[in-house]
Design an enzyme around this catalytic site. Structure first.
Site: not given
Ligand code: HXC
Length: 289
Positions: A193, A140, A175
């Site tokens: 995705k 947006k 994606s």
């Molecule tokens: C279970 C988890 C968790 C884990 C976080 N949570 N990590 N649950 N296992 N490993 C839960 C937490 O307990 C919490 O829920 C909620 O998610 C939010 O957590 P926060 O730490 O407050 O979230 P935030 O800091 O906003 O974000 C954290 C995050 C982010 C979503 C984990 O840091 C992240 O994703 N980082 C990695 C980024 C990454 O690697 N991106 C590459 C993507 S590659 P509760 O219930 O406890 O409140 C890709 C390719 C896909 O996408 C295809 C692959 C083949």
């Protein structure tokens, strides 16, 4: 020391094809998006990458800038795609310092491995918020600039559009293929995705008449990426990378960069609302590693 060109983009592309163009990229400090931006910068573009981690985003931007002497690459850290006002400031700064935005790469994504039985409501919502709502937020905010770019570079008087000075007004969403079949430990990511795929198609359809193209790049298993290294270790521990994949290996970030160059180039003028799968044929046979 700058990397040789062939390390991050194929030699087939003309070096100046994106001269004068500006790309804005969320998730730009990650392995895949930084490779995409690096290739575009090498081929003439300036860029802004945004990410949550300040130090990493600034460091990666400096590294990307080595792809072409004289390039301008902003690295704006402390930006969460769920925070519209922070995003708005980074878009405004990009336009002010780089002169506009011609291309958007929406690549910010949350990902962790967890079985659905242990996936909390908030964890599910967190990934939906980062992936779908974050992609929507940046779309947006950037669309008015993309529309201006399309108007400047594409003739909109007739269809199909006839670019006069290279393309402008293009979007790529990064994606995946995991939601085509489903994958253990990835319910939240798969759903997110799928939403991004739908967002891309709708942007393409509503904004196509204004000269915008919107496409998905769906990477398969790509080596040397944080996401894949973590996922493959849990989903298929001990496997030789790529053994099950039709082409017999994992992909390279360079191959996602090449797909990006193609979609932003004149060669893809008539490609929109499409999903470009770059996975060595993996998802067709359900291979994840
Ligand atoms: C279970 C988890 C968790 C884990 C976080 N949570 N990590 N649950 N296992 N490993 C839960 C937490 O307990 C919490 O829920 C909620 O998610 C939010 O957590 P926060 O730490 O407050 O979230 P935030 O800091 O906003 O974000 C954290 C995050 C982010 C979503 C984990 O840091 C992240 O994703 N980082 C990695 C980024 C990454 O690697 N991106 C590459 C993507 S590659 P509760 O219930 O406890 O409140 C890709 C390719 C896909 O996408 C295809 C692959 C083949």
């Amino acid at each position: 020391m700058p990397l040789p060109k062939h390390e991050y983009v194929s030699e087939v592309w003309k070096d100046s094809i994106f001269k004068g163009k500006v790309v804005y990229c969320t998730g730009g400090n990650g392995s895949i998006c930084s490779a995409q931006v690096r290739a575009l910068v090498h081929l003439g573009a300036d860029a802004c990458i945004v990410g949550r981690n300040v130090e990493k985003t600034e460091r990666v931007a400096k590294d990307i800038a080595t792809a072409r002497p004289g390039s301008k690459v902003l690295g704006i850290g402390g930006i969460d795609v769920r925070d519209v006002e922070a995003l708005r400031k980074s878009v405004d700064r990009t336009v002010k310092e780089l002169g506009g935005i011609d291309f958007l790469i929406a690549g910010a994504a949350g990902n962790f491995l967890v079985p659905m039985s242990q996936l909390s409501e908030n964890a599910f919502k967190t990934v939906i918020d980062i992936d779908i709502i974050g992609s929507y937020n940046i779309t947006k905010l950037v669309l008015p600039h993309l529309v201006a770019s399309a108007k400047k570079y594409n003739s909109t008087s007739t269809l199909p559009h006839t670019p006069t000075s290279g393309p402008g007004g293009r979007i790529i969403y990064v994606s995946a293929t995991i939601h085509y079949t489903g994958l253990p430990l990835q319910t939240h990511v798969s759903v997110a995705k799928a939403g991004i795929d739908a967002l891309s198609a709708n942007v393409a359809i509503e904004y196509g008449p204004l000269g915008i193209t919107s496409n998905i790049i769906a990477p398969g298993p790509i080596g040397n990426t944080e996401g894949m290294d973590r996922l493959a270790k849990k989903v298929a521990p001990g496997e030789t990378p790529g053994r099950q994949i039709p082409v017999g290996r994992w992909g390279k970030v360079k191959e996602i960069a090449d797909a990006t160059v193609y979609l932003f180039s004149d060669a893809a003028n008539y490609v929109s609302a499409d999903n470009l799968v770059v996975d060595g044929g993996a998802w067709r046979i359900g291979a994840v590693s």
